[in-house]
Design a protein around this motif. Structure first.
Motif, PDB file in Angstrom:
ATOM      1  N   LEU A 141       0.847  -1.188   0.000  1.00 57.54           N
ATOM      2  CA  LEU A 141       0.000   0.000   0.000  1.00 57.54           C
ATOM      3  C   LEU A 141       0.880   1.235   0.000  1.00 57.54           C
ATOM      4  O   LEU A 141       0.677   2.167  -0.787  1.00 57.54           O
ATOM      5  CB  LEU A 141      -0.868   0.003   1.271  1.00 57.54           C
ATOM      6  N   ALA A 142       1.850   1.232   0.885  1.00 51.19           N
ATOM      7  CA  ALA A 142       2.749   2.378   0.991  1.00 51.19           C
ATOM      8  C   ALA A 142       3.449   2.632  -0.340  1.00 51.19           C
ATOM      9  O   ALA A 142       3.549   3.773  -0.801  1.00 51.19           O
ATOM     10  CB  ALA A 142       3.777   2.135   2.095  1.00 51.19           C
ATOM     11  N   ALA A 143       3.899   1.568  -0.959  1.00 48.41           N
ATOM     12  CA  ALA A 143       4.600   1.707  -2.231  1.00 48.41           C
ATOM     13  C   ALA A 143       3.669   2.315  -3.278  1.00 48.41           C
ATOM     14  O   ALA A 143       4.036   3.224  -4.021  1.00 48.41           O
ATOM     15  CB  ALA A 143       5.093   0.345  -2.701  1.00 48.41           C
ATOM     16  N   GLU A 144       2.455   1.807  -3.287  1.00 50.72           N
ATOM     17  CA  GLU A 144       1.484   2.306  -4.255  1.00 50.72           C
ATOM     18  C   GLU A 144       1.224   3.795  -4.037  1.00 50.72           C
ATOM     19  O   GLU A 144       1.168   4.586  -4.978  1.00 50.72           O
ATOM     20  CB  GLU A 144       0.171   1.513  -4.082  1.00 50.72           C
ATOM     21  N   LEU A 145       1.086   4.158  -2.786  1.00 52.28           N
ATOM     22  CA  LEU A 145       0.850   5.563  -2.465  1.00 52.28           C
ATOM     23  C   LEU A 145       2.042   6.418  -2.871  1.00 52.28           C
ATOM     24  O   LEU A 145       1.878   7.506  -3.415  1.00 52.28           O
ATOM     25  CB  LEU A 145       0.591   5.724  -0.965  1.00 52.28           C
ATOM     26  N   ASP A 146       3.200   5.920  -2.585  1.00 52.55           N
ATOM     27  CA  ASP A 146       4.407   6.656  -2.949  1.00 52.55           C
ATOM     28  C   ASP A 146       4.421   6.931  -4.442  1.00 52.55           C
ATOM     29  O   ASP A 146       4.634   8.055  -4.873  1.00 52.55           O
ATOM     30  CB  ASP A 146       5.642   5.837  -2.584  1.00 52.55           C
ATOM     31  N   ARG A 147       4.173   5.884  -5.167  1.00 52.24           N
ATOM     32  CA  ARG A 147       4.192   6.042  -6.611  1.00 52.24           C
ATOM     33  C   ARG A 147       3.151   7.074  -7.043  1.00 52.24           C
ATOM     34  O   ARG A 147       3.421   7.945  -7.859  1.00 52.24           O
ATOM     35  CB  ARG A 147       3.907   4.704  -7.269  1.00 52.24           C
ATOM     36  N   TYR A 148       1.988   6.928  -6.441  1.00 56.78           N
ATOM     37  CA  TYR A 148       0.914   7.870  -6.786  1.00 56.78           C
ATOM     38  C   TYR A 148       1.353   9.312  -6.522  1.00 56.78           C
ATOM     39  O   TYR A 148       1.152  10.200  -7.356  1.00 56.78           O
ATOM     40  CB  TYR A 148      -0.334   7.527  -5.985  1.00 56.78           C
ATOM     41  N   CYS A 149       1.946   9.523  -5.375  1.00 56.51           N
ATOM     42  CA  CYS A 149       2.402  10.873  -5.027  1.00 56.51           C
ATOM     43  C   CYS A 149       3.492  11.348  -5.968  1.00 56.51           C
ATOM     44  O   CYS A 149       3.495  12.486  -6.418  1.00 56.51           O
ATOM     45  CB  CYS A 149       2.937  10.900  -3.595  1.00 56.51           C
TER      46      CYS A 149
ATOM     47  N   ASP B  44       5.578  -4.670 -14.862  1.00 57.03           N
ATOM     48  CA  ASP B  44       5.661  -4.357 -13.446  1.00 57.03           C
ATOM     49  C   ASP B  44       7.046  -3.930 -13.006  1.00 57.03           C
ATOM     50  O   ASP B  44       7.206  -3.434 -11.903  1.00 57.03           O
ATOM     51  CB  ASP B  44       5.046  -5.446 -12.552  1.00 57.03           C
ATOM     52  N   SER B  45       8.017  -4.050 -13.879  1.00 59.33           N
ATOM     53  CA  SER B  45       9.305  -3.471 -13.507  1.00 59.33           C
ATOM     54  C   SER B  45       9.174  -1.950 -13.637  1.00 59.33           C
ATOM     55  O   SER B  45       9.856  -1.189 -12.968  1.00 59.33           O
ATOM     56  CB  SER B  45      10.417  -4.000 -14.412  1.00 59.33           C
ATOM     57  N   LEU B  46       8.278  -1.535 -14.508  1.00 60.51           N
ATOM     58  CA  LEU B  46       8.067  -0.093 -14.689  1.00 60.51           C
ATOM     59  C   LEU B  46       6.944   0.419 -13.785  1.00 60.51           C
ATOM     60  O   LEU B  46       6.697   1.615 -13.702  1.00 60.51           O
ATOM     61  CB  LEU B  46       7.687   0.187 -16.147  1.00 60.51           C
ATOM     62  N   GLY B  47       6.264  -0.503 -13.124  1.00 57.16           N
ATOM     63  CA  GLY B  47       5.141  -0.089 -12.284  1.00 57.16           C
ATOM     64  C   GLY B  47       4.051   0.503 -13.152  1.00 57.16           C
ATOM     65  O   GLY B  47       3.414   1.490 -12.814  1.00 57.16           O
ATOM     66  N   TYR B  48       3.828  -0.151 -14.258  1.00 57.58           N
ATOM     67  CA  TYR B  48       2.826   0.356 -15.203  1.00 57.58           C
ATOM     68  C   TYR B  48       1.403   0.261 -14.662  1.00 57.58           C
ATOM     69  O   TYR B  48       0.989  -0.762 -14.145  1.00 57.58           O
ATOM     70  CB  TYR B  48       2.933  -0.437 -16.503  1.00 57.58           C
ATOM     71  N   ILE B  49       0.672   1.345 -14.764  1.00 54.11           N
ATOM     72  CA  ILE B  49      -0.752   1.358 -14.427  1.00 54.11           C
ATOM     73  C   ILE B  49      -1.484   1.919 -15.631  1.00 54.11           C
ATOM     74  O   ILE B  49      -1.250   3.048 -16.021  1.00 54.11           O
ATOM     75  CB  ILE B  49      -1.044   2.259 -13.221  1.00 54.11           C
ATOM     76  N   PRO B  50      -2.348   1.118 -16.227  1.00 53.98           N
ATOM     77  CA  PRO B  50      -3.043   1.602 -17.425  1.00 53.98           C
ATOM     78  C   PRO B  50      -3.816   2.883 -17.129  1.00 53.98           C
ATOM     79  O   PRO B  50      -4.350   3.060 -16.043  1.00 53.98           O
ATOM     80  CB  PRO B  50      -3.972   0.450 -17.779  1.00 53.98           C
ATOM     81  N   ASN B  51      -3.849   3.749 -18.058  1.00 53.52           N
ATOM     82  CA  ASN B  51      -4.583   4.997 -17.896  1.00 53.52           C
ATOM     83  C   ASN B  51      -6.048   4.780 -18.266  1.00 53.52           C
ATOM     84  O   ASN B  51      -6.404   4.693 -19.434  1.00 53.52           O
ATOM     85  CB  ASN B  51      -3.958   6.059 -18.797  1.00 53.52           C
TER      86      ASN B  51
END
Lengths: 359, 359
Positions: A141-149, B44-51
């Motif tokens: 979760l933290a990682a996801e939030l970090d990325r989001y920020c 997922d190495s890029l942490g891709y999240i589809p837009n």
DNA sequence: AGAAAGCGGGAATGCGCTTTCCCAGACAGG
DNA sequence: CCTGTCTGGGAAAGCGCATTCCCGCTTTCT
């Protein structure tokens, strides 16, 4: 028949799409009066509704605020949601709702989904967990939030920071003085009660619950009293009811054969809903409040204020909390202080009522 | 650093964006194992999240469900919202929340906003108004809904159809048997009470309120009883409280100088929250329930079930209502019957409790 | 063995809108 | 009268992705 597009409007008005865009969706450049009027007429003769998705894509910002709660039907979260909704309206944004039941794994998914939708900001209202088994999910979760920020998102979490979240730009924590208030409640209660105390708590590791327990014990200690016994159960009405049953047995002296007669108790349930559950259980067992036991809750849920006997509790400005958390994520709100960034001060108020009036 | 895109992933994996798209976001064509794996790793190495915005734009569908309520903090709507949320999750969609306070004008705006976001469906939970002054706004709301439906949107409204909405494709009404149930409540109440009845109703023109009033009167008539007096007030706790005050005066005989002594009353409040408010007022005036007056509500709000004396009411499967309404808008649900389209049958249950037990 | 069919992958187009960049004309100053 | 600065409008390039074609290759049938 598909919805009409900007291009169609432009053609009808005899201008270029660029111009149409400028007049219809606020831009820095303001086209001339006459043209603007023509475009506007064309627009509503066609019943034009801008495609927010396309706008979002082009501007890379969506006008969305993501809200994460455990359960929207829980009055605690519903109240916060109302505040969030209000603030969102001020910012002319819409709120996207996600309910997670409090599971960090689900919360992570919700954050990812919000990120996918390019939500401008995220408000996390659920209470954090520090349990062993949630460790891993919390980290994710933290990682996801970090990325989001890092991608420019702004997040506000009420209560505790997400465990392990390093705070880059745009990560706000709205502290709720659960511990202090629970302490204050304890001392006020101690002033009017010289019997035993017992706490009905949520599962260990639920930070909100833990804080309130800790604060209450501190308050008791400050008043020179022995620490209260702790009964851990679910963080909802059912948990409260179950605990209430056990306490009823104890009070009636059935708990263990060693005691001849039961003892009165002052019960502190870590939230109102649990307190109500416990009260219901006591009543079901034939005990009366505050005669046979006194009880206090936490939150001051609005819907529960008409409960009899009136429940002693700690009033939390739930709606305000939702509002402030949301505002904290508004770009404009950054102005305060980039460093330090003193968080908005949330205050509560101990509210003693009938349920703790010793006979 | 902006979020990474499909193209970046594709490049890293050494394939074309088309292929990357096919493996990452479910497509009919499944690329080969090895390639798929490479793409997935790159992703997922890029942490891709589809837009989701872009996806939505391309597919013209957003995975969003719009929910319109009066007030999310009202337990009635909160319960429905929970059901909607659940159903949304089944459909792997997210819910967009709009609160309107019940004003048709605001509802129209909400619908437009949902349409702009290309929400796949809209659920309207608020009660409809048939008041004179809302006529115009209602018409606009209806027009907006029509347009939305014509563009392929699906809408479900719980309770009454939006006044004036012609029903094209995809317009569903989830009927709630308010009238029947209120009638049933009246007859059961009449069986155990031979005094006067009075109804605490919402403002005239609020269809939900009107239905319940009408049903109750019908039930009374069916039992050979005189119609109940009607007290109109706000559709919330405050309104209930206010009405309760008036009734207390009446019961105590202070209402008018003509009566020497007050009269007991059986009160029907058109929803639970109002009933609780009324009960609080009576108690504040020193009256006891059910000794001095009996009272019944409607909805069977969960949070209010621990209220004492236990409130007689009509149980409505609120959560289920939210679920069904949402499911009705799911494309698959169309299968039933394109014509006729028998609406899901919602049923409630008269639940008599302590508050109406005549002494 | 030759041709038809099938399959896995890539190039290109478009979803609807915003935004830079460019251009023609209006206007003022020298 | 010419050049320089604005000003208001249009052309076009994406935003990130899905999807339709299209193409070269491997299969299968006659």
């Amino acid at each position: 028949m598909a919805a009409s597009t900007l291009t169609e409007v432009a053609r009808l008005a005899g201008v270029s799409p660029a111009t149409a865009s400028r007049v219809l969706n606020g831009s820095a450049r303001k086209p001339g009066q006459d043209i603007a009027e023509r475009v506007r007429q064309a627009a509503d003769s066609l019943g034009y509704i801008p495609n927010a998705q396309a706008q979002g894509l082009a501007k890379s910002s969506s006008g969305l605020i993501g809200l994460i709660v455990h359960d929207i039907a829980d009055p605690y979260f519903a109240a916060i949601a109302r505040g969030v909704q209000e603030a969102a309206r001020e910012q002319r944004k819409m709120v996207l709702l996600a309910t997670t039941g409090g599971a960090p794994a689900e919360e992570k998914e919700a954050v990812a989904a919000f990120a996918a939708r390019r939500a401008d900001s995220i408000v996390i209202a659920g209470s954090r967990s520090s349990r062993e088994e949630d460790q891993e999910d919390n980290a994710e979760l933290a990682a996801e939030l970090d990325r989001y920020c890092r991608n420019g998102g702004r997040v506000a979490v009420v209560g505790h920071p997400v465990v392990g979240a390093t705070a880059p730009e745009g990560y706000h924590v709205l502290a709720v003085p659960n511990q202090e208030l629970a302490g204050a409640l304890a001392s006020e209660l101690a002033a009017g009660w010289d019997g035993d105390f017992v706490i009905i708590a949520g599962p260990e590791g639920l930070l909100t619950s833990d804080d309130r327990v800790q604060g209450f014990q501190d308050g008791l200690a400050g008043a020179g009293r022995a620490p209260a016994g702790i009964l851990r159960t679910q963080f909802n009405r059912a948990g409260g009811y179950e605990a209430g049953l056990k306490l009823a047995a104890h009070i009636k002296g059935e708990g263990d054969g060693t005691r001849e007669t039961g003892r009165k108790l002052c019960i502190f349930a870590v939230n109102d809903v649990m307190a109500i559950g416990a009260a219901a259980a006591l009543r079901a067992e034939g005990l009366r409040i505050p005669r046979d036991a006194t009880i206090a809750g936490f939150d001051d849920i609005e819907t529960l204020r008409d409960f009899r006997p009136a429940l002693s509790t700690v009033r939390l400005p739930l709606e305000e909390i939702g509002r402030l958390a949301t505002r904290a994520t508004a770009p404009a709100a950054e102005g305060h202080d980039s460093d330090g960034g003193l968080p908005q001060p949330i205050t509560g108020e101990v509210t003693l009522r009938r349920s703790t009036e010793a006979a």
